[in-house]
Design a protein around this motif. Structure first.
Motif, PDB file in Angstrom:
ATOM      1  N   MET A 102      56.231  51.711  28.406  1.00  0.00           N
ATOM      2  CA  MET A 102      56.533  52.670  27.337  1.00  0.00           C
ATOM      3  C   MET A 102      57.599  53.146  27.291  1.00  0.00           C
ATOM      4  O   MET A 102      58.748  53.011  28.388  1.00  0.00           O
ATOM      5  CB  MET A 102      55.734  53.891  28.017  1.00  0.00           C
ATOM      6  CG  MET A 102      54.045  54.069  28.138  1.00  0.00           C
ATOM      7  SD  MET A 102      53.185  55.344  28.422  1.00  0.00           S
ATOM      8  CE  MET A 102      53.572  56.433  27.080  1.00  0.00           C
ATOM      9  N   SER A 103      58.390  53.503  26.389  1.00  0.00           N
ATOM     10  CA  SER A 103      59.827  54.156  26.188  1.00  0.00           C
ATOM     11  C   SER A 103      59.949  55.444  26.624  1.00  0.00           C
ATOM     12  O   SER A 103      58.744  56.169  26.674  1.00  0.00           O
ATOM     13  CB  SER A 103      60.084  53.681  24.688  1.00  0.00           C
ATOM     14  OG  SER A 103      59.376  54.585  23.802  1.00  0.00           O
ATOM     15  N   ASP A 106      57.820  57.425  24.102  1.00  0.00           N
ATOM     16  CA  ASP A 106      56.436  57.705  24.237  1.00  0.00           C
ATOM     17  C   ASP A 106      56.286  58.379  25.470  1.00  0.00           C
ATOM     18  O   ASP A 106      55.275  59.206  25.452  1.00  0.00           O
ATOM     19  CB  ASP A 106      56.009  56.078  24.646  1.00  0.00           C
ATOM     20  CG  ASP A 106      55.994  54.986  23.673  1.00  0.00           C
ATOM     21  OD1 ASP A 106      55.966  55.444  22.454  1.00  0.00           O
ATOM     22  OD2 ASP A 106      56.244  53.923  23.843  1.00  0.00           O
ATOM     23  N   ARG A 107      56.975  58.480  26.474  1.00  0.00           N
ATOM     24  CA  ARG A 107      56.878  59.178  27.724  1.00  0.00           C
ATOM     25  C   ARG A 107      57.153  60.929  27.132  1.00  0.00           C
ATOM     26  O   ARG A 107      56.280  61.622  27.828  1.00  0.00           O
ATOM     27  CB  ARG A 107      57.832  58.945  28.725  1.00  0.00           C
ATOM     28  CG  ARG A 107      57.258  57.653  29.479  1.00  0.00           C
ATOM     29  CD  ARG A 107      58.127  57.464  30.918  1.00  0.00           C
ATOM     30  NE  ARG A 107      59.404  56.901  30.470  1.00  0.00           N
ATOM     31  CZ  ARG A 107      59.885  55.726  30.310  1.00  0.00           C
ATOM     32  NH1 ARG A 107      58.987  54.669  30.550  1.00  0.00           N
ATOM     33  NH2 ARG A 107      61.145  55.370  29.868  1.00  0.00           N
ATOM     34  N   SER A 109      56.253  62.035  24.456  1.00  0.00           N
ATOM     35  CA  SER A 109      54.981  62.217  23.757  1.00  0.00           C
ATOM     36  C   SER A 109      53.851  62.519  24.543  1.00  0.00           C
ATOM     37  O   SER A 109      53.178  63.776  24.386  1.00  0.00           O
ATOM     38  CB  SER A 109      54.739  61.212  22.594  1.00  0.00           C
ATOM     39  OG  SER A 109      53.561  61.455  22.125  1.00  0.00           O
TER      40      SER A 109
END
Length: 404
Positions: A102-103, A106-107, A109
């Motif tokens: 995860m980027s 993403d984290r 989010s």
């Protein structure tokens, strides 16, 4: 023997009054359906009926208390059911957060999604019964038990429980306080591992398992410290006083299975000298669901720039997964307690209903009228009254003055 005319009148009137009084009494019995109208009718039955009536009234009050307790427990059960769902959703999101691909976006989010779960959990903790009485405030149910401020949530309720007298010798707590639900774990929860936010290495740990709960050190907080001053990486486990556990330092190899105080876990990666991992019983490792969730959210919001950042994030997530597993177990245990109390109320309702029927049957035997016997007595008294009236009329006619 000479009988005065006034005496004849008095005796006749007394006889008619007596018969009329008896007839009226039976009429009242027939009208009310009761054979005991006044205590003088049957002092023993009247006394017993009074005692049974009082006992029945108390039994009815127990029924009312059970109904109120059932309503309170039902609302708590519904709320705890939703708390269970929210906790499971948090666990799912934490597992997703552990995905190493995860980027930062993403984290972030996922952090936003967890913030939504955080607010929902806080709303459930401050749930009320619709009448302004909060479910998880203990006996301080008039105000919200959880308040948010300074980046944390504080519990301002108390740990007492509202009690209902649901039977002769049974007082039942009708709810659970907020600390018991949202800031506690079960005694069997085991250990929780925590990394130090200042660690500079990339060592990460897995889930801890209990292998020997009879170990003398089981339940003692321990600290694992890495050190390479000897030329190779080693680790030492110490107790709260700083005393080594297990003797001399142990050489570290990636991965390492570490056992101490009856627990076992695995450490992977490359630690740096001075890095530490704490091993704490669950009751001492942070039991506040809100604080634990906020720690994970903060970690997910922070960007990852290095291997140490990534390792610290993985450790925070691993700790969060363990903590919320313990919290879920605790919520389920509280729900089980609520369910058992509701089941007990059902059993007490059955007993109370049977007791009420027994009281009613006893009262019926003491007070209710036998209509067949009463109607027979009514006609007998009516005939006696008519006889008294007719005899009075005949005696009244026995007068010499009518022959003048």
């Amino acid at each position: 023997m000479r009988v005065a005319t006034s005496t004849l009148y008095q005796q006749g009137l007394a006889s008619m009054n007596l018969q009329q009084s008896s007839l009226l009494h039976i009429q009242q019995q027939l009208g009310t359906g009761r054979k005991v109208l006044t205590p003088s009718d049957d002092p023993v039955a009247a006394t017993r009926a009074l005692g049974v009536t009082q006992a029945n009234a108390i039994n009815d009050q127990y029924t009312t208390s059970r109904n109120q307790a059932n309503i309170s427990l039902g609302m708590e059960e519904n709320t705890l059911s939703t708390v269970t769902t929210v906790t499971q959703n948090i666990q799912t999101l934490l597992v997703q957060a552990g995905n190493g691909t995860m980027s930062d976006v993403d984290r972030a989010s996922l952090a936003t999604a967890l913030k939504g779960q955080y607010e929902q959990l806080l709303g459930l903790a401050n749930a009320d019964d619709g009448n302004g009485q909060y479910l998880f405030g203990g006996t301080l149910s008039g105000s919200a038990p959880f308040v948010q401020g300074g980046g944390s949530v504080q519990y301002i309720g108390n740990t007492e429980q509202q009690q209902y007298q649901v039977d002769v010798a049974r007082q039942m707590p009708a709810g659970s306080n907020g600390r018991e639900v949202f800031q506690s774990v079960q005694g069997s929860a085991g250990y929780v591992l925590k990394g130090n936010s200042t660690n500079t290495g990339s060592a990460t740990y897995g889930q801890v398992s209990t292998t020997d709960p009879t170990n003398p050190l089981y339940g003692t907080p321990l600290t694992l410290t890495f050190d390479d001053s000897s030329g190779s990486m080693q680790y030492t486990i110490t107790d709260p006083s700083g005393n080594p556990v297990g003797g001399t330092p142990v050489a570290y190899s990636d991965p390492a299975q570490i056992s101490a105080a009856g627990i076992t876990f695995t450490v992977k990666g490359t630690p740096k000298s001075g890095d530490t991992i704490s091993m704490q019983p669950a009751s001492q490792a942070g039991t506040d669901m809100f604080a634990n969730l906020k720690s994970v959210i903060d970690a997910l919001d922070a960007p990852v720039h290095s291997g140490a950042d990534s390792a610290n994030l993985d450790n925070v997530i691993a700790t969060g997964i363990r903590q919320f597993s313990n919290s879920l177990d605790n919520v389920l245990t509280v729900r089980s307690s609520v369910g058992s109390r509701m089941q007990e109320l059902d059993a007490l309702d059955t007993i109370g209903t049977n007791r009420g029927l027994n009281y009613s049957e006893t009262l019926s035997g003491l007070q209710d009228l036998d209509y067949a016997s009463a109607i027979t007595q009514y006609y007998q008294r009516q005939t006696a009254l008519q006889g008294a009236q007719q005899s009075f009329m005949q005696i009244q006619g026995m007068n010499l003055f009518k022959y003048l």
